[in-house]
Design a protein around this motif. Sequence first.
Motif, PDB file in Angstrom:
ATOM      1  N   ASP A  13      15.371  52.312  23.972  1.00  0.00           N
ATOM      2  CA  ASP A  13      15.196  51.239  24.948  1.00  0.00           C
ATOM      3  C   ASP A  13      15.918  51.524  26.264  1.00  0.00           C
ATOM      4  O   ASP A  13      16.368  50.608  26.952  1.00  0.00           O
ATOM      5  N   ARG A  14      15.996  52.797  26.621  1.00  0.00           N
ATOM      6  CA  ARG A  14      16.559  53.201  27.898  1.00  0.00           C
ATOM      7  C   ARG A  14      15.673  54.289  28.516  1.00  0.00           C
ATOM      8  O   ARG A  14      15.067  55.087  27.779  1.00  0.00           O
TER       9      ARG A  14
ATOM     10  N   SER B 214      19.110  51.008  31.631  1.00  0.00           N
ATOM     11  CA  SER B 214      18.592  49.966  30.748  1.00  0.00           C
ATOM     12  C   SER B 214      17.466  49.169  31.401  1.00  0.00           C
ATOM     13  O   SER B 214      16.758  48.431  30.716  1.00  0.00           O
TER      14      SER B 214
END
Length: 316
Positions: free
Chosen positions: A42-43, A65
């Motif tokens: 999720d980055r 992020s």
Amino acid sequence: MSAPRFPLGPFTPYAENPILRPRGESWESGNLYNPAAIVEDDRVLLLYRAHADDIVSHVGLASSSDGYHFEREDQPILSPEHDYESHGCEDPRVTKINGTYYLTYTGYDGVTAQLCLATSTDLHTWTKYGPILPQGFDTFGPVTGHTGRTWSKAGVIYPEKINGTYFMYFGEGAIFYATSDDLIHWTPCPNDQPIHAPTPGEWDQSLVEIGAPPVLSDDGLMIFMINGAQPGETTRVDYRCGQIAVALNEPTQVIAKMTRPWLRPQTDEELEGLVSNVTFVEGLVWFKDRWLAYYGQSDTTLAVAEYVPGRDSYKF
């Protein structure tokens, strides 16, 4: 996410570009540009090219992020070690397949540029395989009409097999393909048979070059971000970004091309720099409901443009 359709977009440059600039007096103090991009945990991760005033390029790593604000590691993750890359490890593209990162980059020795390959499972420890195309392969050959020189850049690997083999699309000058069974050893198409070449009289009349890795679209097309150039009004080049596509059942044939670029030099950073008049895309990711395209500005700073499906006009 529903699969995209060709062409992908429209893209809008981020209002707060550049998102990364050179810094300090370190290895990235001179110029910072031309990033690969990938999403992990999720980055968004950017593998970017940077150098000091010596113009010997290294590859750094930055993480975000939100896709716009990045934290950088202090040290490069890939640096010159061998004669073929003594003047720089340049312009990375990255693909992850079965837990392994396959990084293509340009090894430059001060005279010759060659498409090189490295692999890693953690983005920090790399195994280098050196130049992966035969000596004498010149991706500018079909453009200049000359033969005998070794020159190659810009490789993107599609992560799934097509007709039982892996495909890589590559090239600066013209665009070619190569196939592989093991992702390490690559067999290129004939040097005189590129799948895409510059268009006389158009925005890509001087050269075309592969940009970001391909994307599978809703109608079976693979979308390619490409870079094209024409002579600038006051500079030797004017680099813009376009798109082409091939069909999965005809992976060696271009079947669609944007007739005008989706991104061109407009801002101060894009109109003047180490190489002026340049927008140069190399990274493309789907992240948090949008497509993010990462690009270099005049070989000096790094920027992003976004496309949010279903939202035609918006402001940051």
